[in-house]
Design a protein around this motif. Sequence first.
Motif, PDB file in Angstrom:
ATOM      1  N   ASP A  33       2.899   1.889 -10.741  1.00 33.61           N
ATOM      2  CA  ASP A  33       3.557   0.732 -10.117  1.00 33.61           C
ATOM      3  C   ASP A  33       2.511  -0.338  -9.806  1.00 33.61           C
ATOM      4  OD1 ASP A  33       4.948  -1.090  -8.565  1.00 33.61           O
ATOM      5  OD2 ASP A  33       6.052   0.438  -7.452  1.00 33.61           O
ATOM      6  N   ASP A  34       2.558  -1.465 -10.536  1.00 36.49           N
ATOM      7  CA  ASP A  34       1.559  -2.523 -10.353  1.00 36.49           C
ATOM      8  C   ASP A  34       1.675  -3.222  -9.005  1.00 36.49           C
ATOM      9  OD1 ASP A  34       0.491  -2.030 -12.846  1.00 36.49           O
ATOM     10  OD2 ASP A  34       1.763  -3.506 -13.865  1.00 36.49           O
ATOM     11  N   SER A  35       2.829  -3.074  -8.340  1.00 36.38           N
ATOM     12  CA  SER A  35       2.982  -3.708  -7.031  1.00 36.38           C
ATOM     13  C   SER A  35       2.264  -2.903  -5.946  1.00 36.38           C
ATOM     14  CB  SER A  35       4.464  -3.856  -6.669  1.00 36.38           C
ATOM     15  OG  SER A  35       5.035  -2.595  -6.371  1.00 36.38           O
ATOM     16  N   ILE A  36       1.926  -1.651  -6.235  1.00 36.57           N
ATOM     17  CA  ILE A  36       1.167  -0.819  -5.299  1.00 36.57           C
ATOM     18  C   ILE A  36      -0.309  -1.039  -5.581  1.00 36.57           C
ATOM     19  CG2 ILE A  36       0.731   1.534  -4.476  1.00 36.57           C
ATOM     20  CD1 ILE A  36       3.557   0.623  -3.922  1.00 36.57           C
ATOM     21  N   LYS A  37      -0.977  -1.705  -4.676  1.00 35.06           N
ATOM     22  CA  LYS A  37      -2.371  -2.096  -4.906  1.00 35.06           C
ATOM     23  C   LYS A  37      -3.354  -0.991  -4.523  1.00 35.06           C
ATOM     24  CE  LYS A  37      -1.103  -6.047  -6.431  1.00 35.06           C
ATOM     25  NZ  LYS A  37      -1.141  -6.248  -7.894  1.00 35.06           N
ATOM     26  N   ALA A  54      -6.136  -2.311   2.896  1.00 29.75           N
ATOM     27  CA  ALA A  54      -5.423  -3.545   2.545  1.00 29.75           C
ATOM     28  C   ALA A  54      -6.396  -4.692   2.326  1.00 29.75           C
ATOM     29  CB  ALA A  54      -4.418  -3.885   3.643  1.00 29.75           C
ATOM     30  N   ARG A  55      -7.358  -4.833   3.218  1.00 27.96           N
ATOM     31  CA  ARG A  55      -8.355  -5.906   3.060  1.00 27.96           C
ATOM     32  C   ARG A  55      -9.158  -5.713   1.778  1.00 27.96           C
ATOM     33  NH1 ARG A  55      -8.767  -5.545   8.837  1.00 27.96           N
ATOM     34  NH2 ARG A  55     -10.382  -3.940   8.650  1.00 27.96           N
ATOM     35  N   GLN A  56      -9.476  -4.468   1.468  1.00 25.89           N
ATOM     36  CA  GLN A  56     -10.276  -4.176   0.284  1.00 25.89           C
ATOM     37  C   GLN A  56      -9.588  -4.646  -0.998  1.00 25.89           C
ATOM     38  OE1 GLN A  56     -11.011   0.015  -0.323  1.00 25.89           O
ATOM     39  NE2 GLN A  56     -11.827  -0.297  -2.378  1.00 25.89           N
ATOM     40  N   VAL A  57      -8.256  -4.550  -1.052  1.00 26.72           N
ATOM     41  CA  VAL A  57      -7.529  -4.939  -2.268  1.00 26.72           C
ATOM     42  C   VAL A  57      -6.965  -6.353  -2.163  1.00 26.72           C
ATOM     43  CG1 VAL A  57      -6.986  -2.557  -2.883  1.00 26.72           C
ATOM     44  CG2 VAL A  57      -5.394  -3.839  -1.430  1.00 26.72           C
ATOM     45  N   GLY A  58      -7.403  -7.114  -1.165  1.00 24.87           N
ATOM     46  CA  GLY A  58      -7.038  -8.521  -1.069  1.00 24.87           C
ATOM     47  C   GLY A  58      -5.714  -8.819  -0.417  1.00 24.87           C
ATOM     48  N   ILE A  59      -5.185  -7.871   0.363  1.00 22.78           N
ATOM     49  CA  ILE A  59      -3.933  -8.111   1.089  1.00 22.78           C
ATOM     50  C   ILE A  59      -4.284  -8.675   2.456  1.00 22.78           C
ATOM     51  CG2 ILE A  59      -1.879  -7.064   2.108  1.00 22.78           C
ATOM     52  CD1 ILE A  59      -2.020  -4.917  -0.052  1.00 22.78           C
ATOM     53  N   SER A  60      -3.806  -9.867   2.741  1.00 24.72           N
ATOM     54  CA  SER A  60      -4.072 -10.483   4.039  1.00 24.72           C
ATOM     55  C   SER A  60      -2.896 -10.230   4.977  1.00 24.72           C
ATOM     56  CB  SER A  60      -4.297 -11.990   3.884  1.00 24.72           C
ATOM     57  OG  SER A  60      -3.172 -12.601   3.296  1.00 24.72           O
ATOM     58  N   GLY A  61      -3.208 -10.116   6.242  1.00 28.02           N
ATOM     59  CA  GLY A  61      -2.158  -9.864   7.221  1.00 28.02           C
ATOM     60  C   GLY A  61      -1.693  -8.432   7.189  1.00 28.02           C
ATOM     61  N   GLU A  62      -0.486  -8.208   7.674  1.00 32.38           N
ATOM     62  CA  GLU A  62       0.070  -6.858   7.767  1.00 32.38           C
ATOM     63  C   GLU A  62       0.534  -6.388   6.391  1.00 32.38           C
ATOM     64  OE1 GLU A  62       0.988  -3.402   9.890  1.00 32.38           O
ATOM     65  OE2 GLU A  62      -0.032  -5.216  10.565  1.00 32.38           O
ATOM     66  N   PRO A  63      -0.022  -5.309   5.878  1.00 34.34           N
ATOM     67  CA  PRO A  63       0.408  -4.828   4.555  1.00 34.34           C
ATOM     68  C   PRO A  63       1.773  -4.161   4.619  1.00 34.34           C
ATOM     69  CG  PRO A  63      -1.168  -3.309   5.498  1.00 34.34           C
ATOM     70  CD  PRO A  63      -1.089  -4.464   6.456  1.00 34.34           C
ATOM     71  N   ASN A  64       2.503  -4.265   3.517  1.00 30.51           N
ATOM     72  CA  ASN A  64       3.765  -3.540   3.407  1.00 30.51           C
ATOM     73  C   ASN A  64       3.469  -2.101   3.019  1.00 30.51           C
ATOM     74  OD1 ASN A  64       6.674  -3.286   3.238  1.00 30.51           O
ATOM     75  ND2 ASN A  64       6.415  -3.182   1.024  1.00 30.51           N
ATOM     76  N   LYS A  77      -7.574   2.654  -9.531  1.00 27.30           N
ATOM     77  CA  LYS A  77      -6.766   2.170  -8.409  1.00 27.30           C
ATOM     78  C   LYS A  77      -7.326   2.793  -7.141  1.00 27.30           C
ATOM     79  CE  LYS A  77      -2.425   1.189  -8.689  1.00 27.30           C
ATOM     80  NZ  LYS A  77      -0.935   1.166  -8.787  1.00 27.30           N
ATOM     81  N   PRO A  78      -7.651   1.979  -6.125  1.00 26.41           N
ATOM     82  CA  PRO A  78      -8.214   2.541  -4.885  1.00 26.41           C
ATOM     83  C   PRO A  78      -7.291   3.585  -4.269  1.00 26.41           C
ATOM     84  CG  PRO A  78      -8.466   0.160  -4.914  1.00 26.41           C
ATOM     85  CD  PRO A  78      -7.571   0.510  -6.077  1.00 26.41           C
ATOM     86  N   ILE A  79      -7.867   4.712  -3.901  1.00 29.40           N
ATOM     87  CA  ILE A  79      -7.104   5.783  -3.258  1.00 29.40           C
ATOM     88  C   ILE A  79      -7.952   6.349  -2.131  1.00 29.40           C
ATOM     89  CG2 ILE A  79      -7.869   7.461  -5.018  1.00 29.40           C
ATOM     90  CD1 ILE A  79      -5.072   8.826  -4.572  1.00 29.40           C
ATOM     91  N   VAL A 102       0.868  -1.176   0.000  1.00 28.82           N
ATOM     92  CA  VAL A 102       0.000   0.000   0.000  1.00 28.82           C
ATOM     93  C   VAL A 102       0.907   1.228   0.000  1.00 28.82           C
ATOM     94  CG1 VAL A 102      -1.720   1.328   1.265  1.00 28.82           C
ATOM     95  CG2 VAL A 102      -1.878  -1.167   1.208  1.00 28.82           C
ATOM     96  N   GLY A 103       0.738   2.092  -0.984  1.00 27.00           N
ATOM     97  CA  GLY A 103       1.539   3.307  -1.060  1.00 27.00           C
ATOM     98  C   GLY A 103       0.961   4.385  -0.165  1.00 27.00           C
ATOM     99  N   VAL A 104       1.815   5.076   0.577  1.00 27.63           N
ATOM    100  CA  VAL A 104       1.374   6.142   1.482  1.00 27.63           C
ATOM    101  C   VAL A 104       2.115   7.424   1.136  1.00 27.63           C
ATOM    102  CG1 VAL A 104       1.257   6.930   3.871  1.00 27.63           C
ATOM    103  CG2 VAL A 104       0.838   4.520   3.340  1.00 27.63           C
ATOM    104  N   ILE A 105       1.346   8.486   0.900  1.00 24.05           N
ATOM    105  CA  ILE A 105       1.912   9.798   0.600  1.00 24.05           C
ATOM    106  C   ILE A 105       1.467  10.772   1.683  1.00 24.05           C
ATOM    107  CG2 ILE A 105       1.913  11.735  -1.026  1.00 24.05           C
ATOM    108  CD1 ILE A 105       1.475   9.686  -3.265  1.00 24.05           C
ATOM    109  N   ASP A 106       2.418  11.422   2.326  1.00 26.88           N
ATOM    110  CA  ASP A 106       2.116  12.406   3.368  1.00 26.88           C
ATOM    111  C   ASP A 106       1.871  13.772   2.734  1.00 26.88           C
ATOM    112  OD1 ASP A 106       2.482  10.635   5.568  1.00 26.88           O
ATOM    113  OD2 ASP A 106       4.647  10.819   5.337  1.00 26.88           O
ATOM    114  N   ILE A 107       0.789  14.421   3.158  1.00 27.03           N
ATOM    115  CA  ILE A 107       0.514  15.803   2.762  1.00 27.03           C
ATOM    116  C   ILE A 107       0.467  16.612   4.047  1.00 27.03           C
ATOM    117  CG2 ILE A 107      -1.115  17.382   1.659  1.00 27.03           C
ATOM    118  CD1 ILE A 107      -1.966  15.127  -0.170  1.00 27.03           C
ATOM    119  N   ASN A 108       1.570  17.280   4.345  1.00 26.13           N
ATOM    120  CA  ASN A 108       1.718  17.999   5.609  1.00 26.13           C
ATOM    121  C   ASN A 108       1.902  19.493   5.381  1.00 26.13           C
ATOM    122  OD1 ASN A 108       1.690  15.648   7.278  1.00 26.13           O
ATOM    123  ND2 ASN A 108       3.815  15.246   6.727  1.00 26.13           N
TER     124      ASN A 108
END
Length: 302
Positions: A74-78, A251-261, A110-112, A49-55
Amino acid sequence: MSEEKRSSGWFWFLLGGGLFAALVVVVALLGYAAVKTLGGDSNFRGSSVGVIDINGVIVSAQNTVDQLRKFEQDDSIKAIILHINSPGGGAAASQEIYEEVSHIRNEKKKPIVASIESIGASGAYYIASGTNRIYANNASIVGSIGVIMEWTNYGDLLKWAKLKPEVLKAGSLKDAGSPVREMTPEEKAYFQGLIDNMHEQFIHDVAQGRGIPEAALKPLATGQVWTGQQALPLHLIDKQGGFRDALLDTARQVGISGEPNVVKPAKKRHSLLDLITTDADDLWPNPERLLEKQAGFYFLWK
């Protein structure tokens, strides 16, 4: 073979071996840095899961838009989460980020998601409204759908200092907003027209992003803010919760089980080479620039 030749041979052997070992270390470090830049441990590729900070105040859209595009491609970012803690900022910059967010949501599919920490107001809320889902804590500050324009009039200071500005112009509104004199009624009407138009754009885009009729949103578009708890029944957010809630739900929504990276954009670090090759103003702003205050239009909660 003489003792002198044997010692010389060992010297060159050890020197070559040392250089080879140093090369291996450098290559390994570069490989590690590349993996980190691309988003972390390759074992997690495809489940991130990609995380972008807007501060802070939003001044420019470029860095955030570039980061969004990299994660979009990036296809690895779900999925992408915008972790927001901002009172908003420049109207055009906020709008540009909103448009990229909407593109990822509506065109790329792509879910955002937006996770509002302490503040997600004005331009920051504008951006959040383009996402699929908004999370906010109960005490988060949300909303402030409004536009502001302000500057400091220092005409009296110039009079006190016995300084008289001289202006030559073609066009009655060319120096509208001059900080050295009072505005004319024509100038006030001119600026108010611009502000009202931007406000309409703000309302339209938020209504579209949130799926709320514009007529229902307009009574809320007074520049007022609400707590996350108050914002939920107004449909300004979708769920109460912090970043952790947003991360696990997404993470659950895009099918990632357990702790997402969690993947974050690599931070740019200034090196000694930057000091030599970069314009000094990019690293240390000219003090004169710090004194500049231009009139501008802002989606900003103050």
